[in-house]
Write a protein that holds these residues in place. Sequence first.
Motif, short mmCIF file in Angstrom:
data_model
loop_
_atom_site.label_atom_id
_atom_site.label_comp_id
_atom_site.label_asym_id
_atom_site.label_seq_id
_atom_site.Cartn_x
_atom_site.Cartn_y
_atom_site.Cartn_z
N GLN A 1 26.03 -18.39 64.31
CA GLN A 1 25.48 -19.71 64.03
C GLN A 1 24.51 -19.57 62.85
OE1 GLN A 1 24.62 -19.14 68.33
NE2 GLN A 1 24.20 -21.34 68.25
N GLU B 1 27.47 -19.01 71.99
CA GLU B 1 26.41 -19.63 71.20
C GLU B 1 25.07 -19.55 71.93
OE1 GLU B 1 28.82 -22.99 68.66
OE2 GLU B 1 28.04 -23.59 70.61
N GLU C 1 25.57 -25.26 65.84
CA GLU C 1 26.99 -24.94 65.93
C GLU C 1 27.31 -23.60 65.30
OE1 GLU C 1 30.00 -27.47 64.25
OE2 GLU C 1 29.86 -28.86 65.92
N THR C 2 28.43 -23.06 65.74
CA THR C 2 29.01 -21.86 65.14
C THR C 2 29.40 -22.17 63.69
OG1 THR C 2 29.76 -20.98 67.25
CG2 THR C 2 31.03 -20.33 65.32
N GLN D 1 30.92 -22.96 60.22
CA GLN D 1 32.01 -23.89 59.94
C GLN D 1 33.33 -23.18 59.61
OE1 GLN D 1 31.67 -27.26 60.46
NE2 GLN D 1 33.89 -27.18 60.32
N MET E 1 34.82 -22.56 62.91
CA MET E 1 35.19 -23.84 63.53
C MET E 1 36.48 -24.40 62.91
SD MET E 1 32.96 -24.29 65.91
CE MET E 1 33.01 -26.01 66.37
N LYS F 1 27.66 -21.15 76.28
CA LYS F 1 26.25 -21.17 75.87
C LYS F 1 25.48 -20.13 76.66
CE LYS F 1 26.17 -25.01 73.27
NZ LYS F 1 25.86 -24.99 71.87
#
Length: 160
Positions: free
Chosen positions: A10, A49, A55-56, A58, A61, A74
Motif C-alpha cells: 500500500q 492490507e 488501498e493496495t 494500483q 489492483m 485486513k
Amino acid sequence: MKTLVIVDCQPKFMSGQEYTSEFDFFVDTEIVPLVLEAKANSEEIVIMEFDGYGETHQLIMNQIKDYDKTYFVKKGTPAGGYNIFEMFKRNKLSTQKFLVCGIYADQCVQATSETLLTYFPSCEIVVKKKATMPSGFIGMFGAHGVERVFDEYNQKIVLQ
C-alpha cells in the motif's frame, strides 16, 4: 496448489519514508509478475492490507480487478497469518504452499510468514526474496536485508 500472499503493498504504508517511484518500480517488476503467474496457474491470491493505510498499489489492483480467486484480508498488527487462516476457513480453501512477498521483510512479511507456520503447520512457506523489501531500504529490495532477517529465524521458511 500454491497461494500468493502479497503483504502491505500500500503506497500509504511506506512508514515515514518518502514515497518514490522506486516503490512503483518494485511493484511493477517484482510483484506484478507473481500476480500474472498466479492467475495463469489459476491460484488463489491473498491481498493482505494493514488497516488504516489505504488501498493496495494500483498496479496490483489493475491486474486482479476481474480475477475471482482474489481475497482481501485486513490486519491490525504486523502478523497476518491468523487473519489468512480465518479467511481460508470461511471460504473453505486449502493450499500446500504459500508464496509470500511485499513490504517489509523484517516486519510484516516476517511476522505473517511466522504466523502462517503456526496456523498452517503442514504447508510450505516460501518468501520470494526479490519481491520483498526490507524496511528503511528503498532501492534495496531483494537479497540484501531479507536473508539477514530470515537466516536468524526459522529453517522452515524457505527463501527463494
